[in-house]
Design an enzyme around this catalytic site. Structure first.
Site, mmCIF file in Angstrom:
data_model
loop_
_atom_site.group_PDB
_atom_site.id
_atom_site.type_symbol
_atom_site.label_atom_id
_atom_site.label_comp_id
_atom_site.label_asym_id
_atom_site.label_seq_id
_atom_site.Cartn_x
_atom_site.Cartn_y
_atom_site.Cartn_z
ATOM 1 N N LYS A 79 0.836 -1.200 0.000
ATOM 2 C CA LYS A 79 0.000 0.000 0.000
ATOM 3 C C LYS A 79 0.862 1.237 0.000
ATOM 4 O O LYS A 79 1.859 1.275 0.726
ATOM 5 C CB LYS A 79 -0.858 0.017 1.270
ATOM 6 C CG LYS A 79 -1.537 1.348 1.531
ATOM 7 C CD LYS A 79 -1.344 1.880 2.943
ATOM 8 C CE LYS A 79 0.053 2.398 3.175
ATOM 9 N NZ LYS A 79 0.198 3.210 4.403
ATOM 10 N N THR A 80 0.574 2.224 -0.796
ATOM 11 C CA THR A 80 1.035 3.598 -0.628
ATOM 12 C C THR A 80 0.606 4.436 -1.811
ATOM 13 O O THR A 80 0.796 4.045 -2.963
ATOM 14 C CB THR A 80 2.566 3.748 -0.436
ATOM 15 O OG1 THR A 80 2.895 5.139 -0.559
ATOM 16 C CG2 THR A 80 3.372 3.025 -1.482
#
Lengths: 539, 539
Positions: free
Chosen positions: B202-203
């Site tokens: 995630k990011t």
């Protein structure tokens, strides 16, 4: 995969927007004819207005027009010019598309470049079917451009007359806000008998409304849907990150319609409404205290986050701030900065001392050429954040209060229109064109009954004009529609806000959809104020 | 018409996201089993990493896993905990939904509240089917909350072990960025043989990428679609209003993937890419001059408007700024503010004097506890605007240059996921769950070949870890993926930007659509870098 346009733009151009059924005659598009209704529009200054607008009022008697039948004998050979005036709003291009469609092959549509200034300069060009296909359902005013020139001097009127003659114009359509529609009425009077002038109601601020005759100006829906998505996203961020209060300033100087609509769409813990503050004569201290108490009460429930919506023009609605500023304006014309505060009222001086130092400096420092402070330069959201922070600390020094601030403005003006704005503006274009082909002048195109198939109206512009003090002079202008605290939309908000402040009750309205089950949504405040049973429009 | 959720939220929950076909066994959802491929992952520090992660590397040999067959004997009775780590990103809720679906009735899914801190505190609860229905396709991390605690001390590891024992955990899924996935590897090593640990990438910054094994982290698509709409709207505003240059800072401290993607989506006149500046060793003066020359050249064509995109972390990528700041840090530890500048290099002093006064003050004033300047406090967009304005005036004093500035950040983290992120994360959840039911630990779930039906991978986390100097210490961490100037996406941008600067070539990508013909679009930079033939994903 390279293409001059985004996949989105390629596809929205193909969307067929819904059309008010009466425009279809044997499933072909045809203009409407208009009949006066029994309704006459008036303001407290109607007698004075009738004297100033003898030709237009003489012809219309300020009677509302209704268009419900196909025009069997529409005018032919008309040369019609269209221009944008003021800040952009979503759907402007579709007004042009609607005009072009209803004027058809028997008339000519010309575009005026760069707004009223372009009209004075005679910067016109013929709008082709090809161009209209390209701008259909797209955002922005870039097809023509816009500006904010006001046409009011004798010299300017003469220039417009010359341009009309040189271009053999029969009609002008002015797409703009309250002031631009005032200008349309003035032009209609000056050009009476030669050139028809029709206004189309545009403004993202939503302050051009006329009860049930004009539910909303175009662009308001798209702008508030854009802001609502952003505010909804940030609200969703607050319990995810669990550490920030976001203070969000929203565009809309003169009225709080935008803030109210965004609040109804998203349900934040706090939303300030300028008109309520003015009406309640709330002090700055009271406003700050009420926000701080919500911050503290939520912190007690371990909710150290939230959102505060702030209408852009709020400072100008706080009575004591206006008094302070005018006292300082006076004092500074006699005394220097160091002495000025000792020559204002005790209440003023107390308020002054309660403000953060950088605001004190601003209040003493910056004056325009007329010796007035430009209130718009005050960094409203910083002022409110700093004062709330101080008040929170006074009430309970242990409360965590981390803040971020935002301003949502320009990103809402030129988005691709929502399906509502796309359909609304296309139909407004059809109505404006129909009014012209029916020989009318001095009217604003309007469309009501959006929940049950629509109703086409011609609103006599002079019926909206009243006398207002502006810059120390009486002027005849269309009154701005402010948020009314007795309106259904405000009352709905007021009855829920305590609950929204107590707990997280926010909803995320998401990005506006051009396809799918949620595409046809109207603004919630419009649905409430108009008494619609559903949020979906039907045309 | 009142409802606890917006019409949008009511409807998105019902969207069935596409699922990688291999997950369907007789049209029922079933976990995959994994096989090692021939591919081994390594960094320049693999030998050292193997020593530090003996258990995990011993088991995986850093071999890439591929999941292409139904797991006929999936584990049963597993108790799996899931947590969010770091800033929110769109699609986190769907990872949970995917996990829940693949774990099915035979296993238990527990949610950890408020991130790694909640894991240390044992704040867990059982996730029900009802809850999953409610969060499906919604934005934010609010279902669990998140935080930024790093688990690295002995005491913390012991606490995690206790929590795992108390809750009888068999596995933990950590949803986070590069550092959180490093933490997942460390935990996998510490808990080896007892508790499996799986990471999910995630990011919104997009700096967690692994060539063709991990095309993109989740949340990047939604965030860049949100920013792209805003930037597209503002671009559309520029030729409508015809008077402003907008300087827009975009979130993304460490890498410029966000700025690059937004530029590809919108085609602005100027977009700065931090990595290119660092690589070319551009000076601040050169950067400012290049923008000013574009402003002047456009003004000559009467284009007095434009947009400049600025990655949030740019100042830290300008080599001479870093030198200046470290020289000042040194000088200030020996001399006072007035003298400091006379004790740095001539080049440094010259650069210092070229900066606006308020930046000079900042550079001398604010130091953190370690005597370092917090570069993030420098108001980058104001600095660039002021210096460009000065340079434009030097080149041609007659050029009109009115500016506005924006920062788009928080509004992009918690929007409802794009259809891509919704599908991508649901499938990542299915893969993470499958890795657990296949008995794996120390892997990151990944999904590639998004243009042709998908491919499920398990990436050995230790195969991504290298040694990096941080805060004066060598640390073993997953390397951040920066924008490469030899990547197809950058090269595409670089080959077009002159054209985009010369004339208005912008496109408006519009709001992301969950329904309709444009819903399935992947990020343009991902499509280019992965060599996809189309912007549409196929799963």
């Amino acid at each position: 995969m390279e293409n001059n346009n985004s996949p989105f733009e390629e596809n929205i151009r193909k969307i067929k927007v819904p059309v008010f059924k009466r425009f279809l005659s044997n499933s072909k598009l045809a203009p409407l004819s208009f009949e006066p209704t029994g309704k006459t529009l008036e303001t407290k200054n109607s007698a004075a207005v009738a004297k100033a607008f003898t030709e237009v009022v003489g012809a219309s008697s300020n009677k509302l027009l209704s268009g419900s039948k196909t025009n069997k004998k529409p005018a032919k050979g008309k040369r019609v010019a269209v221009l944008f005036s003021g800040g952009p709003a979503a759907g402007g291009h579709n007004v042009i598309a609607g005009l072009k469609a209803v004027l058809g092959k028997n008339n000519t549509l010309l575009g005026v470049k760069a707004g009223p200034k372009g009209l004075l300069e005679g910067d016109l060009f013929k709008i082709t079917d090809e161009a209209v296909k390209h701008i259909m359902n797209t955002g922005g005013f870039d097809f023509l451009g816009s500006d904010r020139t006001k046409i009011k001097t004798k010299d300017q009127f003469q220039k417009v007359k010359n341009v009309c003659e040189n271009n053999k114009l029969d009609a002008i359509v002015i797409i703009g806000g309250d002031d631009s529609n005032t200008n349309a009425a003035v032009l209609a009077e000056h050009l009476y008998g030669k050139v028809q002038v029709i206004g189309v109601p545009k403004t993202i601020d939503g302050d051009l409304q006329v009860g049930d005759l004009l539910p909303v100006s175009f662009g308001f829906d798209t702008a508030t849907k854009i802001y609502s998505e952003m505010v909804g996203n940030i609200l969703q961020d607050t319990p995810s990150s669990r550490k920030y209060w976001h203070f969000i300033k929203l565009m809309g100087r003169a009225a709080s319609h935008v803030a109210l609509e965004v609040a109804l769409q998203t349900r934040p813990p706090v939303c300030l409404i300028s008109e309520e503050i003015a009406q309640m004569r709330s002090s700055l201290g009271e406003i700050i205290d009420s926000i701080a108490r919500i911050v503290v009460a939520r912190a007690k429930k371990k909710i150290n986050h939230g959102v505060v919506l702030i209408p852009e023009g709020i400072v100008e609605f706080i009575p004591e701030m206006n008094v302070l500023i005018s006292e300082l304006n006076d004092a500074l014309s006699h005394y220097d900065r160091k002495e000025a505060v000792s020559h204002i009222s005790a209440a003023g001086a107390q308020l002054f001392r309660s403000l953060p130092e950088y605001i004190q400096k601003m209040l003493l420092a910056e004056r325009d050429a007329h010796g007035n402070l430009q209130v718009s330069l005050i960094p409203t959201e910083r002022l409110i954040i700093d004062m709330v922070a101080r008040r929170v600390k006074e009430i309970d020094p242990d409360v965590k209060f981390n803040t971020l601030n935002h301003f949502f403005g320009y990103e809402g003006r030129c988005g691709a229109p929502s399906l509502f704005d796309a359909a609304y503006t296309y139909n407004l274009g059809l109505i404006a064109g129909s009014l012209i082909l029916d020989g009318r002048t001095g009217y604003m195109a309007a469309l009501t009954d959006l929940d049950k198939g629509g109703k086409a109206l011609g609103i006599p512009l002079t019926g909206l004009i009243h006398v207002e003090r502006r810059h120390g002079k009486d002027e005849m202008v269309i009154e701005k529609a402010l948020v009314r605290t007795d309106s259904p939309a405000f009352k709905f908000f007021a009855s829920r806000r305590e609950d929204w402040a107590n707990e997280d009750r926010f909803t995320s309205p998401g990005p506006r959809q051009l396809w799918g089950p949620t595409a046809k949504q109207v603004p919630i405040s419009v649905a409430l104020n108009q008494g619609y049973k559903s949020l979906k429009f039907t045309l």
